[in-house]
Design an enzyme around this catalytic site. Structure first.
Site, PDB file in Angstrom:
ATOM      1  N   LYS A   1      41.006  14.546 -73.678  1.00  0.00           N
ATOM      2  CA  LYS A   1      40.022  14.012 -74.715  1.00  0.00           C
ATOM      3  C   LYS A   1      40.329  14.989 -75.773  1.00  0.00           C
ATOM      4  CE  LYS A   1      35.376  14.996 -75.336  1.00  0.00           C
ATOM      5  NZ  LYS A   1      34.167  15.718 -74.762  1.00  0.00           N
TER       6      LYS A   1
ATOM      7  N   ASP B   1      40.446  26.525 -77.503  1.00  0.00           N
ATOM      8  CA  ASP B   1      39.610  26.637 -78.489  1.00  0.00           C
ATOM      9  C   ASP B   1      40.697  27.418 -79.815  1.00  0.00           C
ATOM     10  OD1 ASP B   1      37.219  25.644 -77.354  1.00  0.00           O
ATOM     11  OD2 ASP B   1      37.523  27.264 -76.383  1.00  0.00           O
TER      12      ASP B   1
HETATM   13  C1  LIG Z   1      39.105  22.848 -76.235  1.00  0.00           C
HETATM   14  S1  LIG Z   1      38.750  22.714 -74.638  1.00  0.00           S
HETATM   15  C2  LIG Z   1      40.185  22.190 -73.770  1.00  0.00           C
HETATM   16  C3  LIG Z   1      39.926  21.636 -72.639  1.00  0.00           C
HETATM   17  C4  LIG Z   1      40.832  20.931 -71.716  1.00  0.00           C
HETATM   18  N1  LIG Z   1      41.856  21.943 -71.403  1.00  0.00           N
HETATM   19  C5  LIG Z   1      41.508  19.841 -72.410  1.00  0.00           C
HETATM   20  O1  LIG Z   1      42.612  19.902 -72.850  1.00  0.00           O
HETATM   21  O2  LIG Z   1      40.856  18.720 -72.635  1.00  0.00           O
HETATM   22  C6  LIG Z   1      38.803  24.362 -74.155  1.00  0.00           C
HETATM   23  C7  LIG Z   1      37.986  24.830 -72.917  1.00  0.00           C
HETATM   24  O3  LIG Z   1      38.296  26.235 -72.443  1.00  0.00           O
HETATM   25  C8  LIG Z   1      37.160  26.786 -71.920  1.00  0.00           C
HETATM   26  N2  LIG Z   1      37.190  28.347 -72.003  1.00  0.00           N
HETATM   27  C9  LIG Z   1      37.631  29.006 -73.089  1.00  0.00           C
HETATM   28  N3  LIG Z   1      37.758  30.404 -72.901  1.00  0.00           N
HETATM   29  C10 LIG Z   1      37.586  30.365 -71.450  1.00  0.00           C
HETATM   30  C11 LIG Z   1      37.557  31.421 -70.837  1.00  0.00           C
HETATM   31  N4  LIG Z   1      37.985  32.715 -71.052  1.00  0.00           N
HETATM   32  N5  LIG Z   1      37.428  31.091 -69.371  1.00  0.00           N
HETATM   33  C12 LIG Z   1      37.421  29.985 -68.803  1.00  0.00           C
HETATM   34  N6  LIG Z   1      37.031  28.945 -69.621  1.00  0.00           N
HETATM   35  C13 LIG Z   1      37.386  29.360 -71.056  1.00  0.00           C
HETATM   36  C14 LIG Z   1      36.005  26.456 -72.911  1.00  0.00           C
HETATM   37  O4  LIG Z   1      34.707  26.515 -72.244  1.00  0.00           O
HETATM   38  C15 LIG Z   1      36.270  24.923 -73.250  1.00  0.00           C
HETATM   39  O5  LIG Z   1      35.918  23.886 -72.274  1.00  0.00           O
END
Ligand SMILES: C[S@@+](CC[C@H](N)C(=O)[O-])C[C@H]1O[C@@H](n2cnc3c(N)ncnc32)[C@H](O)[C@@H]1O
Length: 228
Positions: free
Chosen positions: A208, A133
């Protein structure tokens, strides 16, 4: 999900409820016992995976596309994914089961807490962080996952020469992380490319989140660095 620490720490995510499909719910109920770890002491990866293959950690795997892709194309590697968002966990579990993949384990919790408490030093061959994010607003930048403190947390967990691969479609975030890594003399830029951004390597699929960026005409930036 129970967080490990209650101490005030700025988390890099906001836990959304998110709708689960029936398939995802069933996958979670049925497959979590096989794929999910709930550690209470430092992980012994040989025991967890039943072999001594190298371990790649994928932080914030979303729907798990990158883990499934890497697990299929690199059967010689073990994949550990950490994610908080339950529908995404469900999707990954369904795909892992459908594709009969056994070199995957997941942990549903805050990756920062898990790495700090349960990932042993020198135990990872790679850490992958794909499209984290970006927290666009300035007042939210403190929530960005990759900052100096985070680099200091993961560096000891990598083995010598181990890889940090960060990808984003938000150029200011890419520049911020590139600057940080360039200032840290204990990280080495990809020796083959020697340029700030690397081409997308074979182990990272287009996900995605990347496709969404492409629709907005965002380029993607891959940073691949190695621990000295
Ligand atoms: C924008 S999405 C990207 C997902 C994937 N990596 C992709 O490229 O499609 C970011 C993901 O990171 C997860 N996330 C963010 N901070 C995290 C943390 N500290 N521990 C575990 N998951 C985390 C969020 O829940 C989210 O699903």
């Amino acid at each position: 999900m129970k967080f490990l620490s209650d101490r005030a720490h700025i988390r890099s995510f906001v836990l959304r409820k998110g709708k689960m499909t029936t398939g995802q719910r069933q996958a979670v109920d049925k497959l979590m016992p096989h794929y999910a770890l709930t550690p209470d002491s430092p992980l012994d990866f040989s025991q967890v995976f039943g072999n001594d293959n190298p371990v790649w950690l994928d932080i914030g795997f979303g729907n798990g596309e990158s883990i499934i892709h890497a697990a299929q194309n690199h059967p010689e590697v073990n994949l550990l994914g950490i994610e908080v968002h339950l529908p995404g966990v469900g999707r990954l579990l369904m795909a892992a089961d459908e594709n009969n993949l056994h070199n995957i384990r997941i942990i549903r919790n805050d990756a920062v807490d898990i790495i700090r408490e349960f990932i042993p030093d020198d135990s990872l061959q790679a850490v992958h962080i794909y499209f984290p994010d970006p927290w666009h607003k300035k007042r939210h930048h403190k929530r960005r996952l990759v900052q100096q403190e985070f680099l200091d947390l993961i560096r000891p967990k990598l083995n010598s020469g181990g890889r940090l691969h960060f990808a984003t479609d938000w150029q200011p975030y890419a520049e911020e992380v590139a600057l940080l890594l360039e200032q840290n003399t204990d990280w080495l830029i990809n020796s083959q490319t020697q340029s700030r951004y690397a081409p997308r390597p074979d182990w990272r699929p287009v996900t995605k989140f990347e496709r969404r960026g492409q629709r907005l005409n965002h380029a993607s930036f891959d940073l691949i660095w190695h621990k000295q």
